[in-house]
Design a protein around this motif. Structure first.
Motif, short mmCIF file in Angstrom:
data_model
loop_
_atom_site.label_atom_id
_atom_site.label_comp_id
_atom_site.label_asym_id
_atom_site.label_seq_id
_atom_site.Cartn_x
_atom_site.Cartn_y
_atom_site.Cartn_z
N ALA A 234 23.92 -56.15 36.59
CA ALA A 234 23.37 -55.30 37.65
C ALA A 234 22.65 -56.16 38.69
CB ALA A 234 22.43 -54.26 37.06
N GLU A 235 22.08 -57.28 38.26
CA GLU A 235 21.38 -58.17 39.20
C GLU A 235 22.35 -58.78 40.21
OE1 GLU A 235 20.94 -58.35 35.82
OE2 GLU A 235 18.97 -57.39 35.79
N LYS A 236 23.52 -59.20 39.73
CA LYS A 236 24.52 -59.76 40.64
C LYS A 236 25.02 -58.70 41.63
CE LYS A 236 26.34 -63.65 38.03
NZ LYS A 236 27.57 -64.26 37.46
N VAL A 237 25.25 -57.51 41.12
CA VAL A 237 25.70 -56.42 42.00
C VAL A 237 24.61 -56.10 43.00
CG1 VAL A 237 26.49 -54.03 42.11
CG2 VAL A 237 27.24 -55.49 40.23
N GLY A 238 23.35 -56.09 42.55
CA GLY A 238 22.23 -55.83 43.45
C GLY A 238 22.13 -56.86 44.56
N PHE A 239 22.35 -58.13 44.22
CA PHE A 239 22.35 -59.18 45.23
C PHE A 239 23.44 -58.92 46.26
CE2 PHE A 239 24.05 -63.28 46.70
CZ PHE A 239 22.94 -63.75 47.39
N LEU A 240 24.63 -58.55 45.78
CA LEU A 240 25.73 -58.26 46.70
C LEU A 240 25.45 -57.03 47.56
CD1 LEU A 240 28.83 -59.10 44.52
CD2 LEU A 240 28.08 -60.25 46.61
N ILE A 241 24.78 -56.04 47.00
CA ILE A 241 24.42 -54.86 47.78
C ILE A 241 23.53 -55.29 48.95
CG2 ILE A 241 23.07 -52.72 47.78
CD1 ILE A 241 24.10 -52.30 44.86
N LEU B 97 26.87 -48.38 40.27
CA LEU B 97 25.81 -48.70 39.30
C LEU B 97 25.11 -47.44 38.81
CD1 LEU B 97 24.00 -51.90 40.67
CD2 LEU B 97 25.51 -51.71 38.69
N ASP B 98 24.88 -46.51 39.72
CA ASP B 98 24.26 -45.23 39.33
C ASP B 98 25.08 -44.52 38.26
OD1 ASP B 98 22.09 -45.51 41.01
OD2 ASP B 98 22.86 -44.15 42.56
N GLU B 99 26.39 -44.56 38.39
CA GLU B 99 27.26 -43.92 37.41
C GLU B 99 27.08 -44.54 36.02
OE1 GLU B 99 29.39 -41.25 37.63
OE2 GLU B 99 28.51 -40.94 39.61
N PHE B 100 26.74 -45.82 35.98
CA PHE B 100 26.49 -46.51 34.72
C PHE B 100 25.04 -46.31 34.25
CE2 PHE B 100 30.46 -48.69 35.36
CZ PHE B 100 30.86 -49.03 34.08
N GLY B 101 24.25 -45.63 35.05
CA GLY B 101 22.86 -45.45 34.70
C GLY B 101 22.03 -46.70 34.95
N LEU B 102 22.54 -47.58 35.82
CA LEU B 102 21.87 -48.84 36.13
C LEU B 102 21.29 -48.77 37.54
CD1 LEU B 102 24.59 -51.27 34.77
CD2 LEU B 102 22.45 -50.62 33.64
#
Length: 138
Positions: free
Chosen positions: A8-15, A121-126
């Protein structure tokens, strides 16, 4: 709940980085050689084809494993509404079937990529931390 190969941290960085990219616009400064302070710094929001944010995003994605890249694409599709969390295996399979080395270009071509990744990410609850400005590593 399915497992993600990408953190989730990597995805957050990309967001965060794709939001920086999304605010870019076409050339609007008729005299780009002038003093930036005099022009209210509008040049920083221009997409001039040599964007350091694009290079950073591309380098970050290219450094990921193939599984992380496939999950990233599937996560974008999930957030876009192409399927549900129950259909994750299908979304991931479709992303793997269409996988190539130009995933960064494909993702950057998606106008709402940051929103789609956040929704995925929300769909994963993250959730992701919107205060990060430096790359993350595992």
């Amino acid at each position: 709940m399915p497992e993600l190969a990408i953190s989730a941290e990597k995805v957050g960085f990309l967001i965060e980085k794709t939001r920086e990219f999304d605010v870019k616009e076409g050339a609007s400064d008729p005299d780009p050689g002038s003093n930036g302070a005099d022009d209210n710094m509008i040049d920083v929001l221009e997409d001039n084809g040599d964007d350091p944010v694009v290079r950073e995003i591309t380098g970050f994605i290219n450094a990921m494993t193939e599984d992380e890249q496939i999950d990233l694409m599937a996560l974008m599709r999930l957030g876009r509404g192409d399927g549900t969390i129950e259909e994750w295996d299908d979304l991931r399979r479709e992303a793997a079937d269409g996988y190539d080395q130009r995933i960064a270009k494909e993702l950057l071509g998606e106008p709402l990529i940051s929103d789609y990744l956040a929704e995925g990410l929300d769909e994963f609850g993250l959730s992701w931390n919107d205060e990060r400005t430096t790359p993350v590593s595992d």
